[in-house]
Design a protein around this motif. Structure first.
Motif, short mmCIF file in Angstrom:
data_model
loop_
_atom_site.label_atom_id
_atom_site.label_comp_id
_atom_site.label_asym_id
_atom_site.label_seq_id
_atom_site.Cartn_x
_atom_site.Cartn_y
_atom_site.Cartn_z
N UNK A 1 -9.30 34.28 19.24
CA UNK A 1 -9.78 33.61 18.02
C UNK A 1 -10.48 32.34 18.48
N UNK A 2 -11.79 32.35 18.40
CA UNK A 2 -12.54 31.22 18.95
C UNK A 2 -13.37 30.58 17.85
N UNK A 3 -12.88 29.46 17.37
CA UNK A 3 -13.57 28.78 16.28
C UNK A 3 -14.48 27.71 16.87
N UNK A 4 -15.62 27.48 16.21
CA UNK A 4 -16.58 26.54 16.80
C UNK A 4 -16.20 25.07 16.65
N UNK A 5 -15.15 24.79 15.88
CA UNK A 5 -14.74 23.38 15.73
C UNK A 5 -13.24 23.33 15.46
N UNK A 6 -12.75 22.11 15.23
CA UNK A 6 -11.31 21.95 15.09
C UNK A 6 -10.82 22.09 13.66
N UNK A 7 -11.64 22.64 12.78
CA UNK A 7 -11.24 22.70 11.37
C UNK A 7 -9.99 23.55 11.13
N UNK A 8 -9.65 24.43 12.06
CA UNK A 8 -8.47 25.26 11.85
C UNK A 8 -7.28 24.78 12.67
N UNK A 9 -7.36 23.56 13.13
CA UNK A 9 -6.23 23.01 13.86
C UNK A 9 -5.49 22.05 12.93
N UNK A 10 -4.26 22.37 12.63
CA UNK A 10 -3.47 21.53 11.73
C UNK A 10 -2.24 21.03 12.45
N UNK A 11 -2.14 19.73 12.55
CA UNK A 11 -1.04 19.15 13.30
C UNK A 11 -0.20 18.28 12.36
N UNK A 12 1.08 18.52 12.38
CA UNK A 12 1.99 17.73 11.56
C UNK A 12 2.95 16.99 12.47
N UNK A 13 3.10 15.71 12.21
CA UNK A 13 4.11 14.97 12.96
C UNK A 13 5.11 14.45 11.93
N UNK A 14 6.34 14.83 12.07
CA UNK A 14 7.39 14.49 11.10
C UNK A 14 6.93 14.77 9.67
N UNK A 15 6.35 15.95 9.47
CA UNK A 15 5.96 16.37 8.12
C UNK A 15 4.66 15.78 7.63
N UNK A 16 4.00 14.98 8.45
CA UNK A 16 2.76 14.33 8.02
C UNK A 16 1.57 15.01 8.68
N UNK A 17 0.60 15.40 7.86
CA UNK A 17 -0.61 16.04 8.40
C UNK A 17 -1.46 14.94 9.04
N UNK A 18 -1.73 15.09 10.33
CA UNK A 18 -2.44 14.00 11.01
C UNK A 18 -3.57 14.52 11.88
N UNK A 19 -4.44 13.61 12.27
CA UNK A 19 -5.44 13.88 13.30
C UNK A 19 -5.00 13.07 14.50
N UNK A 20 -4.88 13.68 15.63
CA UNK A 20 -4.41 12.89 16.75
C UNK A 20 -5.00 13.41 18.05
N UNK A 21 -5.62 12.51 18.79
CA UNK A 21 -6.32 12.92 20.00
C UNK A 21 -5.37 13.45 21.06
N UNK A 22 -4.20 12.82 21.16
CA UNK A 22 -3.25 13.27 22.19
C UNK A 22 -2.87 14.72 21.95
N UNK A 23 -2.51 15.03 20.69
CA UNK A 23 -2.07 16.40 20.40
C UNK A 23 -3.24 17.37 20.47
N UNK A 24 -4.41 16.93 19.99
CA UNK A 24 -5.57 17.83 20.05
C UNK A 24 -5.90 18.16 21.50
N UNK A 25 -5.82 17.15 22.34
CA UNK A 25 -6.12 17.39 23.75
C UNK A 25 -5.08 18.31 24.36
N UNK A 26 -3.81 18.11 23.98
CA UNK A 26 -2.74 18.96 24.53
C UNK A 26 -3.00 20.42 24.16
N UNK A 27 -3.47 20.64 22.94
CA UNK A 27 -3.72 22.00 22.48
C UNK A 27 -4.89 22.61 23.27
N UNK A 28 -5.97 21.84 23.42
CA UNK A 28 -7.12 22.34 24.18
C UNK A 28 -6.68 22.65 25.61
N UNK A 29 -5.83 21.78 26.17
CA UNK A 29 -5.38 21.98 27.54
C UNK A 29 -4.54 23.26 27.65
#
Ligand code: ADP
Ligand code: MG
Length: 666
Positions: free
Chosen positions: A266-294
């Motif tokens: 499943x290869x999406x052209x952008x991060x629109x389908x990446x949903x990250x929650x930290x303690x129940x809060x929907x957030x944008x976070x570079x650390x987690x996004x990078x971890x996912x890409x890695x």
């Protein structure tokens, strides 16, 4: 008289609204968070005109007492913090006390609420920040907030709103994803009376994801069942002689990750389908996004993103949520430990599950469907999921449809242009599988080397009849039939006809082999008769200094040889002399452009991938039957035989069912 004056509350609220209330969906976000903080289990949202004319949220939460109902509209009025210490460990979604006054300053707002502790409820009406009335009303416990005519007094903001479809997509996406974050609660979303999302309480995230996305999308997702990680920190420093009643204890912090992620196909052209929650809060976070890409590194091409729904839970003291007015960004106290934990957890799941391979995307799967297609005629719940996926559709489509087919001329055209398509397929027959398979000693050939460009997009377009491979169970039993254009292995399997790209298959085999050898510190090398001397540019030289140890550990025995010159004395086994120079330059190039901030692990994987790519059998190379056999067996033994280290697909399958269908036999 001085020129500085204190702004009135009304102006201050409007300024805050500029940050907090960007669009109708941001109103919904704040109201939803308040309802969840109020312990609601039943949440209904109504919108009209994509939220411009009306937004209403009803909940069955704790409600507000009369005094609180008025106080809630004062700036910085909150029931969620009482002390500055509370800021260090925020367990609620809200805490700034800004949302209600901000929303009320840019709309006509009606609050109707009753606390279970009081007999009567309260209605408060405010327009453009001015209190119009505060009455007693009869109503059930809970809260209803109605926001009409958003931005009626801020015309400039109105102009920034996008099309109805886009604004609705944002609302749909938000409610959908909060519903995924709280499977045990009921969420309903209606637009002008039409249900867009309706989910009843369930006990697991998987059940909720099934309700929201349906079974087809679920097929593409792998579950990250809860994994935890304990971070142990050394005890705080105590100066010698300081009085301590107890010896200092090491600090401990626990992180738990769970969720759903897609396989690398499943290869999406952008991060629109990446949903990250930290303690129940929907957030944008570079650390987690990078971890996912890695985690998808070497499984997916660069610039592609998976679908991911990840929930990270930890002690609130481990994460600072007071970073951004809309509370969408966080800062971790121990960012790099969190990064590595998330990366490794997701990677482990991908490796363990060996999900579907990176085949041309089946048009029927919603995850691969063209984003932004019309929403008419679909089941309501799926419509909301679709809304979630269809954000920024115009831009996404433009990216997805970039023409790539010009680079498709990988194989030689047929000698006679008049030949039919069928006669183009020349299969070099291979006798029945040989039992004794021998490892490839010198498979690489230097003749006619041409590299397959990254054509995953174009492949999608040309090979739509070829199915995705759902199971790799058939891989060990494949019977080779021959080679197509001396580039692709054709094989018969239990489940149909397979085509395997010999270059990328071998690349994956070598990649895993080199990675293992590297981890064991036992890379096979070949000494060069004559050292190879390379002249580097200043930038390359800088990169070389940074990764020289890693090159050496991979068998590329290099040493400085005068100013900006290096001598290579040994290379990994199996790599031709002509390729050694290319490998070194390629690695230095990658290190320079992509990996400036990369971790050692990423550099290592990149070096392995480059060596594997150069050492792998090229296309346009005739293979002996035994070698074909070996490739298939070695591929079957790979940990991750679906994609090459750069994320390109390895195999295509034409299923027996489709073959039968094409011949009108079923
Ligand atoms: P915050 O959420 O940051 O505290 P808000 O302006 O969003 O600030 O809300 C102010 C206060 O109003 C909250 O602290 C809470 O006490 C109360 N409140 C808001 N919405 C609700 C609700 N749906 N149910 C109960 N109380 C609510
Ligand atoms: Mg709030």
């Amino acid at each position: 008289m001085g020129r500085i004056r204190i702004l009135s509350d009304n102006v201050a609220n409007k300024i805050a609204a500029g940050e907090v209330v960007e669009r109708p969906a941001s109103v919904i976000k704040e109201l939803l968070e308040n309802s969840l903080d109020a312990g609601a289990f039943d949440i209904r949202i109504d919108a009209e005109n994509a939220g411009r004319r009306l937004l209403r949220l009803q909940d069955d939460g704790c409600g507000m007492m009369r005094d609180d109902a008025l106080l809630a509209f004062e700036r910085h009025a909150t029931s969620k913090l009482s002390d500055v210490k509370d800021l260090l460990a925020i367990a609620t979604l809200g805490f700034r006390g800004e949302a209600l006054p901000s929303i009320a300053s840019v709309s006509r707002l009606l609050l109707e609420t009753r606390s279970a502790e009081e007999q009567t409820g309260t209605a408060v009406e405010i327009a453009g920040g001015k209190l119009l009335r505060c009455d007693e009303i009869a109503r059930p416990a809970g809260t209803t907030i109605t926001v009409r005519d958003l931005f009626f007094n801020v015309p400039a903001r109105k102009k920034f709103l996008r099309s109805d479809q886009t604004e609705l997509a944002h609302i749909g996406s938000l409610v959908t994803h909060y519903s995924l974050g709280h499977p045990n609660k009921r969420f309903e979303l209606y637009h002008e009376g039409r249900e867009l999302l309706g989910v009843t309480p369930v006990s697991t995230l998987r059940d909720r994801a099934f309700q929201v996305f349906g079974s087809e999308v679920m097929q593409d997702l792998v579950e990250v069942s809860p994994r935890s990680f304990e971070l142990r920190l050394p005890p705080p420093y105590v100066p010698p002689g300081a009085h301590q009643s107890e010896p200092p204890q090491p600090e401990m912090a626990e992180f738990v990750l769970e969720g759903l992620v897609s396989g690398p196909h499943v290869q999406r052209p952008n991060r629109n389908s990446v949903y990250l929650f930290v303690n129940g809060r929907l957030i944008r976070d570079r650390t987690l996004q990078h971890a996912l890409t890695a985690a998808y590194y070497n499984l997916m091409p660069a610039g592609c993103y998976p679908f991911a729904l990840l929930f990270l839970n930890c002690d609130p003291a481990e994460v600072d949520v007071n970073v951004h007015p809309s509370k969408t960004e966080v800062r971790f106290r121990h960012g790099s430990a969190v990064h590595d934990f998330v990366r490794d957890a997701v990677r482990d799941v991908l490796m363990e599950s060996r999900p579907v391979s990176s085949m041309p995307l089946s048009a029927s799967s919603p995850l691969h469907a063209p984003i932004g297609r019309p929403l008419v005629g679909q089941a309501p719940v799926q419509r909301a999921a679709e809304l979630a996926f269809s954000e920024f559709s115009a831009r996404v489509e433009a990216i997805a449809l970039e023409p790539e087919s010009a680079e498709m001329a990988v194989v030689e055209p047929p000698a006679d242009p008049g030949q039919s398509e069928v006669s183009e397929i020349q299969i070099n027959p291979v006798p029945h599988p040989a039992q004794n398979v021998e490892p490839i000693a010198s498979l690489h050939s230097s003749k006619g080397v041409r590299h397959i460009p990254d054509t995953h997009g174009a492949l999608d377009q040309v090979a739509l009849d070829w199915e995705r491979v759902d199971s790799l169970a058939a891989l060990p039993d494949l019977r080779p039939l021959g080679q197509l254009h001396e580039s692709f292995i054709v094989a018969a399997g239990r489940d149909g006809l397979w085509i395997i790209d010999q270059h990328v298959a071998h690349e994956r085999i070598l990649f895993e082999q080199i990675l293992k050898q590297r981890a064991a510190g036992a890379v096979e090398i070949q000494q060069l008769l004559m050292p190879l001397v390379l002249q580097l540019s200043p930038a390359q030289h800088f990169e070389y200094a940074r990764i020289a140890d890693e090159l050496n550990a991979h068998g590329l025995d290099t040493e400085p040889f005068g100013q900006r010159t290096i001598a290579i004395k040994a290379a990994p086994a199996g790599v031709g002399t002509a390729d050694i120079e290319k490998i070194v330059f390629e690695i230095l190039e990658i290190a320079e452009s992509e990996l400036r901030s990369a971790s050692l692990d990423e550099i290592r994987r990149n070096v392995c991938a480059t060596i594997a790519c150069r050492a792998a059998i090229k296309i346009n190379t005739k293979l002996e039957p035994k070698k074909i056999e070996w490739v298939l067996r070695a591929l079957a033994a790979c940990e991750y035989p679906m994609t090459c280290p750069h994320g390109r697909p390895i195999a295509l399958r034409y299923s027996t069912k489709d073959i039968l269908k094409s011949f009108h036999r079923i």
